[in-house]
Design a protein around this motif. Structure first.
Motif, short mmCIF file in Angstrom:
data_model
loop_
_atom_site.label_atom_id
_atom_site.label_comp_id
_atom_site.label_asym_id
_atom_site.label_seq_id
_atom_site.Cartn_x
_atom_site.Cartn_y
_atom_site.Cartn_z
N THR A 42 59.98 40.54 32.81
CA THR A 42 59.73 39.90 34.11
C THR A 42 59.28 40.93 35.16
N VAL A 43 59.16 42.19 34.75
CA VAL A 43 58.81 43.26 35.69
C VAL A 43 57.31 43.28 35.95
N ASN A 44 56.54 43.30 34.87
CA ASN A 44 55.09 43.37 34.99
C ASN A 44 54.52 41.98 35.23
N SER A 45 53.41 41.96 35.98
CA SER A 45 52.75 40.69 36.28
C SER A 45 52.43 39.95 34.99
N ILE A 46 52.67 38.66 35.01
CA ILE A 46 52.39 37.83 33.84
C ILE A 46 50.93 37.97 33.42
N TYR A 47 50.06 38.05 34.42
CA TYR A 47 48.63 38.08 34.12
C TYR A 47 48.06 39.49 34.08
N GLN A 48 48.83 40.52 34.45
CA GLN A 48 48.37 41.90 34.39
C GLN A 48 47.04 42.09 35.14
N ASP A 49 46.91 41.41 36.27
CA ASP A 49 45.64 41.45 36.99
C ASP A 49 45.80 41.96 38.42
N THR A 50 46.92 42.59 38.70
CA THR A 50 47.20 43.03 40.07
C THR A 50 46.15 44.02 40.58
N ILE A 51 45.82 45.02 39.75
CA ILE A 51 44.85 46.04 40.17
C ILE A 51 43.49 45.40 40.44
N GLN A 52 43.09 44.49 39.57
CA GLN A 52 41.79 43.84 39.73
C GLN A 52 41.74 43.02 41.02
N ILE A 53 42.82 42.30 41.33
CA ILE A 53 42.85 41.48 42.54
C ILE A 53 42.85 42.35 43.79
N VAL A 54 43.66 43.43 43.76
CA VAL A 54 43.71 44.33 44.92
C VAL A 54 42.35 44.96 45.18
N LEU A 55 41.71 45.47 44.12
CA LEU A 55 40.38 46.08 44.29
C LEU A 55 39.35 45.04 44.72
N GLY A 56 39.47 43.84 44.18
CA GLY A 56 38.57 42.76 44.60
C GLY A 56 38.69 42.47 46.08
N CYS A 57 39.92 42.45 46.58
CA CYS A 57 40.16 42.22 48.02
C CYS A 57 39.60 43.36 48.86
N VAL A 58 39.80 44.60 48.39
CA VAL A 58 39.29 45.77 49.12
C VAL A 58 37.77 45.71 49.21
N PHE A 59 37.13 45.45 48.08
CA PHE A 59 35.65 45.38 48.07
C PHE A 59 35.16 44.20 48.91
N ALA A 60 35.91 43.11 48.92
CA ALA A 60 35.53 41.95 49.74
C ALA A 60 35.56 42.31 51.23
#
Length: 330
Positions: free
Chosen positions: A165-183
């Motif tokens: 339960t520690v790691n994100s179920i979808y393991q996509d945190t880095i991708q979402i964060v970078l996506g928001c930064v680039f946006a």
């Protein structure tokens, strides 16, 4: 291509730079959000329990599973002694024992379980590391008071996978964060382009002024400082380092070099132009580490002074006092 066309092309190219950057960041935004979406789609939530997976003999990782816990968790392994760190626990449902890697909040929630209560948690499956297997066997046998779990039979009792339960179920945190930064960068540069483009069109709509600008740019006597994004014409300064600025020499009261420093290193330079109406305009705006450009800035100020020798040059106490006097006399 004649001189005028070449110089207008430089100005238009500089004006379009924010648009080019915004397109690049839009592309990166789409790529990283698309990557996150792909990760989410590739991990299927089949609404399966950890017990069903272990019972079926599956040891598949990164599978979304649930576990209905009926007893308080028992910690048996940790990577550090911080009470709030993530730890490995023995978990129980009504009949079976499992291994879980829980974050502190999930642990607190499960630790509230009372007699007859149950709490369902959701996580992803991971293979139990060999060192955790060794610790689990050792701790379980110590608690039981006899040698029961072994390397040969532990899979029959706790399985070979655990719920994480520690790691994100979808393991996509880095991708979402970078996506928001680039946006964010996309929005910033696109707005910058819109401002620059509107400013350029404003000059073009003033046909008289635009005609004077083109006359200056068409002259073979115009002085160009391409590294600073600057043209020094006979009657005006044409600055295209950021947005287009047109300044008549006769309107200028004071010019001085401004430098921003970070940790002792100059990372930004521009000329601050103070007009006779006290309006301040930044020209020859250059970011980054360019130590050799300081001499060119000094040369530009000297050239500006030659066009109007009433202009105050340099940031000095005397010049500050003179500007104050000018403003008081208005």
């Amino acid at each position: 291509m004649d001189l005028l066309d070449e110089r207008l092309k430089k100005i238009n190219k500089k004006n379009k730079l924010p648009l080019i950057l915004s397109i690049i960041f839009l592309g990166l935004t789409i790529i990283f959000f698309g990557w996150a979406f792909y990760i989410q789609k590739s991990i299927k939530d089949d609404n399966i329990s950890l017990h069903e997976m272990i019972a079926s003999g599956s040891n598949e990782e990164n599978k979304i599973v649930t576990l209905t816990v009926t007893e308080k968790p028992f910690v048996f392994a940790e990577y550090d002694s911080d009470s709030k760190s993530d730890k490995y626990y023995f978990l129980m449902d009504k009949d079976y024992l499992y291994v879980g890697y829980l974050d502190y909040d999930t642990y607190l929630k499960l630790n509230q379980i009372g007699t007859g209560d149950s709490i369902t948690i959701k996580g992803i499956t991971k293979t139990i590391p060999s060192d955790i297997v060794d610790i689990a066997i050792e701790v379980y046998n110590e608690e039981l008071g006899k040698e029961f779990l072994t390397k040969g039979n532990y899979k029959n009792y706790i399985g070979s996978i655990y719920i994480d339960t520690v790691n994100s179920i979808y393991q996509d945190t880095i991708q979402i964060v970078l996506g928001c930064v680039f946006a964010i960068f996309f929005v910033v540069y696109f707005i910058s382009y819109m401002i620059h483009n509107r400013n350029l069109n404003k000059f073009k709509k003033d046909t008289v002024l635009w005609g004077k600008i083109k006359t200056e740019l068409d002259s073979s006597n115009i002085i160009e400082h391409s590294k600073l994004g600057l043209y020094l014409g006979k009657n005006m300064i044409i600055d295209y380092s950021k947005k287009l600025n047109i300044l008549n020499y006769q309107d200028i009261a004071w010019v001085y070099l401004h430098e921003n420093k970070y940790n002792g290193i100059t990372n930004l330079r521009y000329l601050m132009v103070v007009l006779k109406n006290n309006k301040k305009i930044q020209i020859a705006y250059v970011g980054g580490f360019h130590p050799k450009l300081k001499e060119e800035y000094v040369k530009v100020m000297e050239e500006i002074y030659q066009h109007n020798q009433t202009i105050l040059i340099g940031y000095t106490k005397e010049n500050r006092e003179q500007i104050k006097k000018l403003n008081k006399n208005k």
